[in-house]
Design a protein around this motif. Structure first.
Motif, PDB file in Angstrom:
ATOM      1  N   PHE A 153       0.820  -1.208   0.000  1.00 50.43           N
ATOM      2  CA  PHE A 153       0.000   0.000   0.000  1.00 50.43           C
ATOM      3  C   PHE A 153       0.854   1.259   0.000  1.00 50.43           C
ATOM      4  CE2 PHE A 153      -3.526  -2.551   2.268  1.00 50.43           C
ATOM      5  CZ  PHE A 153      -3.910  -3.126   1.059  1.00 50.43           C
ATOM      6  N   HIS A 169       2.008   1.770  -3.478  1.00 51.18           N
ATOM      7  CA  HIS A 169       0.929   2.336  -4.296  1.00 51.18           C
ATOM      8  C   HIS A 169       0.749   3.822  -4.014  1.00 51.18           C
ATOM      9  CE1 HIS A 169      -1.168  -1.838  -4.850  1.00 51.18           C
ATOM     10  NE2 HIS A 169      -0.073  -1.714  -5.568  1.00 51.18           N
ATOM     11  N   ARG A 170       0.831   4.193  -2.749  1.00 53.07           N
ATOM     12  CA  ARG A 170       0.687   5.614  -2.406  1.00 53.07           C
ATOM     13  C   ARG A 170       1.834   6.432  -2.998  1.00 53.07           C
ATOM     14  NH1 ARG A 170      -0.398   5.497   3.945  1.00 53.07           N
ATOM     15  NH2 ARG A 170      -0.263   7.756   3.692  1.00 53.07           N
ATOM     16  N   ARG A 194       0.974   3.804   7.616  1.00 54.15           N
ATOM     17  CA  ARG A 194       0.841   2.615   6.773  1.00 54.15           C
ATOM     18  C   ARG A 194      -0.419   1.812   7.056  1.00 54.15           C
ATOM     19  NH1 ARG A 194       5.355  -0.948   6.625  1.00 54.15           N
ATOM     20  NH2 ARG A 194       6.668   0.623   7.553  1.00 54.15           N
ATOM     21  N   HIS A 221      -5.643   1.928   6.418  1.00 57.90           N
ATOM     22  CA  HIS A 221      -6.768   1.119   5.930  1.00 57.90           C
ATOM     23  C   HIS A 221      -7.443   0.336   7.060  1.00 57.90           C
ATOM     24  CE1 HIS A 221      -3.376  -1.662   5.856  1.00 57.90           C
ATOM     25  NE2 HIS A 221      -4.256  -2.641   5.931  1.00 57.90           N
ATOM     26  N   PRO A 224      -8.370   5.849   2.552  1.00 56.43           N
ATOM     27  CA  PRO A 224      -8.151   5.149   1.285  1.00 56.43           C
ATOM     28  C   PRO A 224      -9.356   5.199   0.352  1.00 56.43           C
ATOM     29  CG  PRO A 224      -7.446   3.794   3.132  1.00 56.43           C
ATOM     30  CD  PRO A 224      -8.169   4.963   3.707  1.00 56.43           C
ATOM     31  N   GLU A 277      -5.906  -0.574  -1.703  1.00 54.02           N
ATOM     32  CA  GLU A 277      -5.985  -0.077  -0.334  1.00 54.02           C
ATOM     33  C   GLU A 277      -7.425   0.286   0.026  1.00 54.02           C
ATOM     34  OE1 GLU A 277      -3.714   3.022   2.655  1.00 54.02           O
ATOM     35  OE2 GLU A 277      -4.125   3.673   0.608  1.00 54.02           O
TER      36      GLU A 277
END
Length: 195
Positions: free
Chosen positions: A47, A50-51, A126, A129, A136, A185
């Motif tokens: 995640f 991805h961010r 982190r 979620h 998210p 996410e």
């Protein structure tokens, strides 16, 4: 994932070791803020990756739109583009519809919108979620809205001018490329919210 969830080559020192001196003017810190600092710069995980991808794509979009904004404000006289008859940013970005919303250059509105996406990508540690489910989901919704609207603007360029602005197309492509990075996410956040 590396030891303690840290990347093999992290960016900068741990937040706790980068503290300013006590009593100075300005903002204080908190454990939550240090966690965000450490996770975004030093953390490892899908995640977070991805961010970072969404952040990089957002910065690419902002940079591309910044070039267009410089033209729309008259700071630069022309926009460099690749060869080809399909590209004509001067025609597209000088048109009245490019100044219609709020009667300001539309590239600045795009930069503002993309900056909001960038802020949403950066908010939270982190495990957001699990504990801040809305972040998210809000990011995914914003990224999808960005992609849909930039797609609409691309179609508008083709239908009205039969030309494309290369820089706008680069920003639109960045928006579309961010969608797959936001979905996992958001899906995890929705699953956790139901538990």
């Amino acid at each position: 994932m590396r030891r303690n969830g840290t990347r093999a080559r992290p960016a900068g020192p741990p937040a706790a070791s980068a503290q300013g001196r006590a009593g100075g003017i300005g903002r204080g810190s908190s454990a939550a803020a240090e966690a965000v600092s450490n996770d975004l710069r030093r953390g490892d995980g899908t995640f977070l990756g991805h961010r970072r991808r969404i952040a990089g794509l957002s910065l690419t979009g902002i940079g591309s739109l910044g070039v267009v904004a410089a033209y729309q404000f008259g700071i630069i006289r022309s926009l460099p583009e690749p060869p080809g008859r399909i590209f004509d940013a001067a025609l597209v970005d000088a048109s009245g519809e490019a100044y219609q919303y709020l009667k300001t250059p539309d590239a600045t509105l795009g930069m503002f919108s993309t900056a909001v996406t960038l802020v949403l990508a950066g908010m939270g540690a982190r495990d957001r979620h699990r504990h801040r489910h809305w972040l998210p989901v809000a990011l995914a919704a914003k990224v999808i809205a960005d992609a849909v609207f930039s797609g609409y603007l691309t179609v508008e360029q083709i239908s009205k001018h039969r030309r494309l602005c290369f820089w706008c197309l680069m920003a639109a492509t960045s928006s579309a490329a961010a969608v797959p990075a936001a979905i996992p996410e958001a899906a995890a956040a929705i699953r956790n919210a139901r538990l």
